[in-house]
Design a protein around this motif. Structure first.
Motif, PDB file in Angstrom:
ATOM      1  N   GLU A   1       2.973  -2.830  -1.800  1.00 14.14           N
ATOM      2  CA  GLU A   1       2.191  -3.866  -2.484  1.00 14.14           C
ATOM      3  C   GLU A   1       2.980  -4.413  -3.667  1.00 14.14           C
TER       4      GLU A   1
ATOM      5  N   ASP B   1       2.234  -0.058  -5.250  1.00 14.49           N
ATOM      6  CA  ASP B   1       1.654   0.934  -4.339  1.00 14.49           C
ATOM      7  C   ASP B   1       2.413   0.930  -3.016  1.00 14.49           C
TER       8      ASP B   1
ATOM      9  N   ILE C   1       0.953   6.322  -2.181  1.00 20.08           N
ATOM     10  CA  ILE C   1       1.299   6.687  -3.550  1.00 20.08           C
ATOM     11  C   ILE C   1       1.440   5.399  -4.365  1.00 20.08           C
ATOM     12  N   GLY C   2       1.538   5.571  -5.691  1.00 19.75           N
ATOM     13  CA  GLY C   2       1.674   4.405  -6.557  1.00 19.75           C
ATOM     14  C   GLY C   2       3.014   4.371  -7.266  1.00 19.75           C
ATOM     15  N   ALA C   3       3.237   3.278  -7.989  1.00 17.82           N
ATOM     16  CA  ALA C   3       4.397   3.132  -8.865  1.00 17.82           C
ATOM     17  C   ALA C   3       5.733   3.309  -8.153  1.00 17.82           C
TER      18      ALA C   3
ATOM     19  N   GLY D   1      -0.097   9.703  -6.382  1.00 14.83           N
ATOM     20  CA  GLY D   1       0.441   8.620  -7.180  1.00 14.83           C
ATOM     21  C   GLY D   1      -0.515   8.154  -8.252  1.00 14.83           C
ATOM     22  N   SER D   2      -0.098   7.155  -9.008  1.00 15.24           N
ATOM     23  CA  SER D   2      -0.903   6.675 -10.122  1.00 15.24           C
ATOM     24  C   SER D   2      -1.577   5.357  -9.771  1.00 15.24           C
ATOM     25  N   ASN D   3      -1.667   5.068  -8.467  1.00 15.93           N
ATOM     26  CA  ASN D   3      -2.247   3.785  -8.094  1.00 15.93           C
ATOM     27  C   ASN D   3      -3.724   3.725  -8.432  1.00 15.93           C
TER      28      ASN D   3
END
Lengths: 170, 81
Positions: A34, A38, A53-55, B2-4
């Motif tokens: 994204e 993300d 996961i993010g970042a 994650g930090s999403n």
């Protein structure tokens, strides 16, 4: 946002009510990076699973593996839930077949478009193995390892222990 | 993990009541199972196990609304999407 076509393989040994089963899946997922960072794997088949996961700044093998770990956990939890509700191996097998048969149509369209884009541009994710999409079609196998009064449908040996894996389809 | 971004589960239920009023849901040992039409999917219980209103990762919600084909309505209820 950028999409990548992914194929994956998982083999899970699941303990149910009066049986032990092994579920082997070759499936498809869309990996989506994204704009906000993300990185998610969205199931195509089976279509009810997702994880991410993010970042993530740069999509590479390590980031994909972390997203896949979340995706795989969601898949395993789904099998645990099916096992919890099943009173026999036959019911479990039937419910796993329904779970696997559900295709996420919107994600399937994204997967096909992403595959076309990859083939056109010859791009690959850093540190991720590529595999011809035609060489691994979605498939499911559900085996009895143990159930009262039934013979195992697989040889019970250490080779049943297989790490989950994913590749970029090309 | 994650930090999403996340969305409170209660907000997801509110969105489903609005956009998929015929949906059904059941809390299992490991997740929430949700049915709508011919589709079924699951939402995790949250990082710390069973809680009443766990934050749910946006990716799971995006996956759900696309499967149920309620994207437009869902975006109206949940601007985070």
């Amino acid at each position: 946002m950028k999409n990548y076509p992914i194929v994956f393989s998982c083999r899970d040994t699941i303990v149910g009510n009066g049986f032990v089963a092994q579920v082997s899946i070759d499936g498809r997922a869309v990996l989506t990076h994204e704009d906000g960072g993300d990185l998610w794997m969205f199931g195509v088949q089976p279509g009810s699973v997702a994880g991410g996961i993010g970042a993530v700044q740069h999509v590479n093998g390590a980031a994909c593996a972390a997203a896949f770990a979340q995706f795989k956990e969601h898949h395993t939890m789904s099998l645990f839930d099916i096992a919890s509700d099943a009173e026999s191996f036959d019911v479990f097998k039937s419910e796993v077949e329904k779970y696997f048969a559900q295709v996420h149509e919107a994600n399937a369209r994204d997967w096909a478009e992403a595959l076309e884009a990859v083939r056109r541009s010859q791009t690959a994710i850093d540190d991720v193995v590529t595999l011809s999409a035609d060489s691994r079609k979605p498939s499911l196998r559900v085996d009895v390892i143990w159930a009262a009064g039934r013979a195992s449908t697989v040889e019970i040996e250490a080779s049943l222990n297989v790490q989950p894996r994913f590749e970029q389809a090309a | 993990m994650g930090s999403n971004g996340t969305i409170p589960l209660k907000d997801i239920w509110r969105m489903l009541d609005m956009c998929a009023p015929e949906h059904r849901k059941k809390k299992t040992d490991h997740c929430w199972r949700i049915w709508f039409g011919e589709h079924t999917t699951k939402l995790p219980l949250g990082e710390h196990g069973k809680r009443e209103n766990p934050p749910t990762q946006i990716g799971h919600v995006r996956h759900l609304v696309r499967l149920f084909e309620i994207d437009e309505c869902a975006r109206g209820c949940l601007p985070q999407l």
